[in-house]
Design a protein around this motif. Structure first.
Motif, PDB file in Angstrom:
ATOM      1  N   LEU A  86       0.796  -1.226   0.000  1.00 37.25           N
ATOM      2  CA  LEU A  86       0.000   0.000   0.000  1.00 37.25           C
ATOM      3  C   LEU A  86       0.833   1.283   0.000  1.00 37.25           C
ATOM      4  O   LEU A  86       0.597   2.180  -0.800  1.00 37.25           O
ATOM      5  CB  LEU A  86      -0.968  -0.002   1.186  1.00 37.25           C
ATOM      6  N   PRO A  87       1.827   1.424   0.885  1.00 38.81           N
ATOM      7  CA  PRO A  87       2.640   2.642   0.833  1.00 38.81           C
ATOM      8  C   PRO A  87       3.383   2.792  -0.495  1.00 38.81           C
ATOM      9  O   PRO A  87       3.553   3.913  -0.985  1.00 38.81           O
ATOM     10  CB  PRO A  87       3.631   2.449   1.996  1.00 38.81           C
ATOM     11  N   GLU A  88       3.813   1.665  -1.076  1.00 39.90           N
ATOM     12  CA  GLU A  88       4.494   1.735  -2.364  1.00 39.90           C
ATOM     13  C   GLU A  88       3.557   2.193  -3.468  1.00 39.90           C
ATOM     14  O   GLU A  88       3.944   2.978  -4.335  1.00 39.90           O
ATOM     15  CB  GLU A  88       5.096   0.369  -2.708  1.00 39.90           C
ATOM     16  N   PHE A  89       2.319   1.698  -3.440  1.00 43.70           N
ATOM     17  CA  PHE A  89       1.335   2.142  -4.428  1.00 43.70           C
ATOM     18  C   PHE A  89       1.146   3.652  -4.347  1.00 43.70           C
ATOM     19  O   PHE A  89       1.027   4.331  -5.374  1.00 43.70           O
ATOM     20  CB  PHE A  89      -0.010   1.456  -4.196  1.00 43.70           C
ATOM     21  N   LEU A  90       1.101   4.175  -3.124  1.00 43.07           N
ATOM     22  CA  LEU A  90       0.901   5.614  -2.957  1.00 43.07           C
ATOM     23  C   LEU A  90       2.046   6.417  -3.569  1.00 43.07           C
ATOM     24  O   LEU A  90       1.839   7.497  -4.113  1.00 43.07           O
ATOM     25  CB  LEU A  90       0.771   5.957  -1.473  1.00 43.07           C
ATOM     26  N   GLN A  91       3.251   5.892  -3.462  1.00 45.48           N
ATOM     27  CA  GLN A  91       4.403   6.588  -4.017  1.00 45.48           C
ATOM     28  C   GLN A  91       4.380   6.607  -5.539  1.00 45.48           C
ATOM     29  O   GLN A  91       5.045   7.425  -6.175  1.00 45.48           O
ATOM     30  CB  GLN A  91       5.700   5.933  -3.527  1.00 45.48           C
ATOM     31  N   LEU A  92       3.607   5.691  -6.123  1.00 40.97           N
ATOM     32  CA  LEU A  92       3.564   5.567  -7.584  1.00 40.97           C
ATOM     33  C   LEU A  92       2.357   6.258  -8.207  1.00 40.97           C
ATOM     34  O   LEU A  92       2.113   6.124  -9.398  1.00 40.97           O
ATOM     35  CB  LEU A  92       3.542   4.076  -7.976  1.00 40.97           C
ATOM     36  N   THR A  93       1.597   6.999  -7.400  1.00 39.50           N
ATOM     37  CA  THR A  93       0.394   7.625  -7.932  1.00 39.50           C
ATOM     38  C   THR A  93       0.233   9.026  -7.352  1.00 39.50           C
ATOM     39  O   THR A  93       1.038   9.470  -6.533  1.00 39.50           O
ATOM     40  CB  THR A  93      -0.838   6.756  -7.617  1.00 39.50           C
ATOM     41  N   LYS A  94      -0.814   9.731  -7.789  1.00 42.09           N
ATOM     42  CA  LYS A  94      -1.054  11.091  -7.327  1.00 42.09           C
ATOM     43  C   LYS A  94      -1.808  11.052  -6.004  1.00 42.09           C
ATOM     44  O   LYS A  94      -2.992  10.737  -5.963  1.00 42.09           O
ATOM     45  CB  LYS A  94      -1.856  11.866  -8.375  1.00 42.09           C
ATOM     46  N   GLN A  95      -1.112  11.408  -4.928  1.00 42.05           N
ATOM     47  CA  GLN A  95      -1.673  11.222  -3.597  1.00 42.05           C
ATOM     48  C   GLN A  95      -2.873  12.125  -3.325  1.00 42.05           C
ATOM     49  O   GLN A  95      -3.790  11.730  -2.616  1.00 42.05           O
ATOM     50  CB  GLN A  95      -0.581  11.450  -2.552  1.00 42.05           C
ATOM     51  N   SER A  96      -2.891  13.327  -3.903  1.00 38.63           N
ATOM     52  CA  SER A  96      -4.032  14.217  -3.677  1.00 38.63           C
ATOM     53  C   SER A  96      -5.309  13.628  -4.266  1.00 38.63           C
ATOM     54  O   SER A  96      -6.390  13.725  -3.670  1.00 38.63           O
ATOM     55  CB  SER A  96      -3.762  15.597  -4.286  1.00 38.63           C
ATOM     56  N   GLU A  97      -5.197  12.987  -5.430  1.00 35.73           N
ATOM     57  CA  GLU A  97      -6.358  12.351  -6.055  1.00 35.73           C
ATOM     58  C   GLU A  97      -6.821  11.151  -5.234  1.00 35.73           C
ATOM     59  O   GLU A  97      -8.024  10.896  -5.106  1.00 35.73           O
ATOM     60  CB  GLU A  97      -6.027  11.919  -7.481  1.00 35.73           C
ATOM     61  N   VAL A  98      -5.861  10.406  -4.710  1.00 38.58           N
ATOM     62  CA  VAL A  98      -6.197   9.246  -3.877  1.00 38.58           C
ATOM     63  C   VAL A  98      -6.991   9.696  -2.654  1.00 38.58           C
ATOM     64  O   VAL A  98      -8.046   9.140  -2.338  1.00 38.58           O
ATOM     65  CB  VAL A  98      -4.921   8.496  -3.432  1.00 38.58           C
ATOM     66  N   ARG A  99      -6.482  10.704  -1.963  1.00 34.96           N
ATOM     67  CA  ARG A  99      -7.155  11.182  -0.755  1.00 34.96           C
ATOM     68  C   ARG A  99      -8.560  11.684  -1.072  1.00 34.96           C
ATOM     69  O   ARG A  99      -9.532  11.324  -0.382  1.00 34.96           O
ATOM     70  CB  ARG A  99      -6.348  12.311  -0.113  1.00 34.96           C
ATOM     71  N   THR A 100      -8.688  12.500  -2.103  1.00 34.26           N
ATOM     72  CA  THR A 100      -9.987  13.088  -2.448  1.00 34.26           C
ATOM     73  C   THR A 100     -11.024  12.023  -2.759  1.00 34.26           C
ATOM     74  O   THR A 100     -12.150  12.067  -2.255  1.00 34.26           O
ATOM     75  CB  THR A 100      -9.841  14.032  -3.655  1.00 34.26           C
ATOM     76  N   TYR A 101     -10.623  11.038  -3.567  1.00 34.75           N
ATOM     77  CA  TYR A 101     -11.607  10.033  -3.971  1.00 34.75           C
ATOM     78  C   TYR A 101     -11.921   9.068  -2.827  1.00 34.75           C
ATOM     79  O   TYR A 101     -13.068   8.653  -2.668  1.00 34.75           O
ATOM     80  CB  TYR A 101     -11.125   9.263  -5.196  1.00 34.75           C
ATOM     81  N   ALA A 102     -10.935   8.731  -2.033  1.00 32.98           N
ATOM     82  CA  ALA A 102     -11.180   7.854  -0.882  1.00 32.98           C
ATOM     83  C   ALA A 102     -12.174   8.510   0.077  1.00 32.98           C
ATOM     84  O   ALA A 102     -13.100   7.848   0.581  1.00 32.98           O
ATOM     85  CB  ALA A 102      -9.871   7.540  -0.161  1.00 32.98           C
ATOM     86  N   ILE A 103     -12.009   9.800   0.322  1.00 34.60           N
ATOM     87  CA  ILE A 103     -12.922  10.517   1.208  1.00 34.60           C
ATOM     88  C   ILE A 103     -14.304  10.632   0.581  1.00 34.60           C
ATOM     89  O   ILE A 103     -15.327  10.503   1.269  1.00 34.60           O
ATOM     90  CB  ILE A 103     -12.343  11.900   1.568  1.00 34.60           C
ATOM     91  N   ASP A 104     -14.369  10.848  -0.740  1.00 33.58           N
ATOM     92  CA  ASP A 104     -15.663  10.870  -1.426  1.00 33.58           C
ATOM     93  C   ASP A 104     -16.399   9.543  -1.246  1.00 33.58           C
ATOM     94  O   ASP A 104     -17.603   9.513  -0.974  1.00 33.58           O
ATOM     95  CB  ASP A 104     -15.472  11.128  -2.927  1.00 33.58           C
ATOM     96  N   LEU A 105     -15.672   8.448  -1.411  1.00 31.56           N
ATOM     97  CA  LEU A 105     -16.270   7.124  -1.271  1.00 31.56           C
ATOM     98  C   LEU A 105     -16.786   6.887   0.146  1.00 31.56           C
ATOM     99  O   LEU A 105     -17.950   6.504   0.345  1.00 31.56           O
ATOM    100  CB  LEU A 105     -15.253   6.041  -1.635  1.00 31.56           C
ATOM    101  N   ILE A 106     -15.922   7.104   1.129  1.00 28.78           N
ATOM    102  CA  ILE A 106     -16.309   6.853   2.521  1.00 28.78           C
ATOM    103  C   ILE A 106     -17.472   7.755   2.929  1.00 28.78           C
ATOM    104  O   ILE A 106     -18.444   7.309   3.561  1.00 28.78           O
ATOM    105  CB  ILE A 106     -15.114   7.055   3.467  1.00 28.78           C
ATOM    106  N   GLY A 107     -17.385   9.027   2.555  1.00 27.59           N
ATOM    107  CA  GLY A 107     -18.434   9.976   2.910  1.00 27.59           C
ATOM    108  C   GLY A 107     -19.774   9.613   2.297  1.00 27.59           C
ATOM    109  O   GLY A 107     -20.818   9.678   2.957  1.00 27.59           O
ATOM    110  N   THR A 108     -19.767   9.212   1.026  1.00 31.22           N
ATOM    111  CA  THR A 108     -21.020   8.849   0.352  1.00 31.22           C
ATOM    112  C   THR A 108     -21.598   7.566   0.922  1.00 31.22           C
ATOM    113  O   THR A 108     -22.817   7.440   1.094  1.00 31.22           O
ATOM    114  CB  THR A 108     -20.791   8.704  -1.165  1.00 31.22           C
TER     115      THR A 108
END
Length: 214
Positions: A104-126
Motif C-alpha cells: 500500500l505505501p508503495e502504491f501511494l508513491q507511484l500515484t497522485k496522492q491528492s487524487e487518492v485522498r480526495t476520492y477515498a474521502i468521497d467514497l467513505i463519505g457517500t
C-alpha cells in the motif's frame, strides 16, 4: 516494486480497508489526511492477519491432539492431515495480507496522492451519507443471503461499488471490475464470483428502470 495503479484504484482499496476504522460523521471526513486513512487501512489488515494466524495456530493444535490421541486410526490421521492443510492455507492467507500491508505505501508513491485522498474521502463519505439506500439496494439483490450476515469485507466491497454506480457516476463495468479485483485480493475463494453476481443483478435492475423512464 508493485506495478503502477490508477489513483482511483488505490483510493478504492484504502476506502475499503479504512471504512470500518474511520469514525465520526461524514462531514468531518474532509479533515482527514491521507496518512490517517493509511493508518486505518493498515490497522484493518493487521487485525485480519492476527485473526488468521490465531485460527491457523488453533488448527495446528487440533491436528496435534488428533495425532496424539489416536496415532493408529486412519480416520484420525486423515482428519489431522486436513487440519494441518487448513492451517497451511490460513498461513498463506496471512502472508498475502502481509504483502498487501507492504504494497500500500508503495502504491501511494507511484500515484497522485491528492487524487487518492480526495476520492477515498468521497467514497467513505457517500457510503456514510447514503447508508440506508445502499443497504436496501444490496439487500434487494441478494439471493439466499441476508445483508447483515455477509462477511464484512464482502459487504464493504458491495457498498463501495454501489456507491460508485448509483451516486458517483462511475460506469457499471468499471465499478464491477474494480469490485471483483478487490474481492480477489481480500475476500475468500468464492467471494469475487458472489460479488460479481450481486452487482450484475443490481445493474440489470438499474438498466431496466432506466428503459421504462419517460
Amino acid at each position: 516494486m508493485p506495478a503502477r495503479k490508477q489513483p482511483r484504484s488505490v483510493a478504492r482499496e484504502i476506502a475499503l480497508l479504512s471504512l470500518s476504522q474511520v469514525k465520526g460523521k461524514a462531514e468531518k471526513l474532509e479533515k482527514l489526511e491521507l496518512d490517517q486513512l493509511m493508518l486505518a487501512a493498515v490497522r484493518t489488515l493487521s487485525g485480519e492477519i492476527n485473526d488468521i494466524l490465531e485460527a491457523a495456530a488453533s488448527e495446528v493444535t487440533r491436528a496435534e491432539d488428533k495425532l496424539l490421541k489416536s496415532e493408529t486410526q486412519a480416520i484420525s490421521l486423515q482428519s489431522a492431515r486436513t487440519m494441518a492443510q487448513d492451517s497451511l492455507d490460513l498461513t498463506r492467507k496471512a502472508i498475502n495480507r502481509l504483502g498487501h500491508v507492504v504494497e500500500l505505501p508503495e502504491f501511494l508513491q507511484l500515484t497522485k496522492q491528492s487524487e487518492v485522498r480526495t476520492y477515498a474521502i468521497d467514497l467513505i463519505g457517500t457510503v456514510r451519507r447514503r447508508h440506508e439506500e445502499i443497504q436496501n439496494i444490496v439487500s434487494d439483490s441478494l439471493v439466499d443471503w441476508q445483508y447483515h450476515r455477509l462477511p464484512r469485507i464482502d459487504r464493504d466491497i458491495l457498498r463501495i461499488a454501489v456507491t460508485e454506480i448509483m451516486f458517483l457516476d462511475v460506469p457499471y463495468k468499471v465499478a464491477i471490475n474494480e469490485a471483483v479485483e478487490l474481492a480477489k485480493r481480500y475476500s475468500d475463494e468464492d467471494g469475487h464470483r458472489f460479488i460479481n453476481g450481486v452487482l450484475r443483478r443490481i445493474t440489470d435492475k438499474v438498466r431496466s428502470h432506466e428503459k421504462i423512464e419517460p
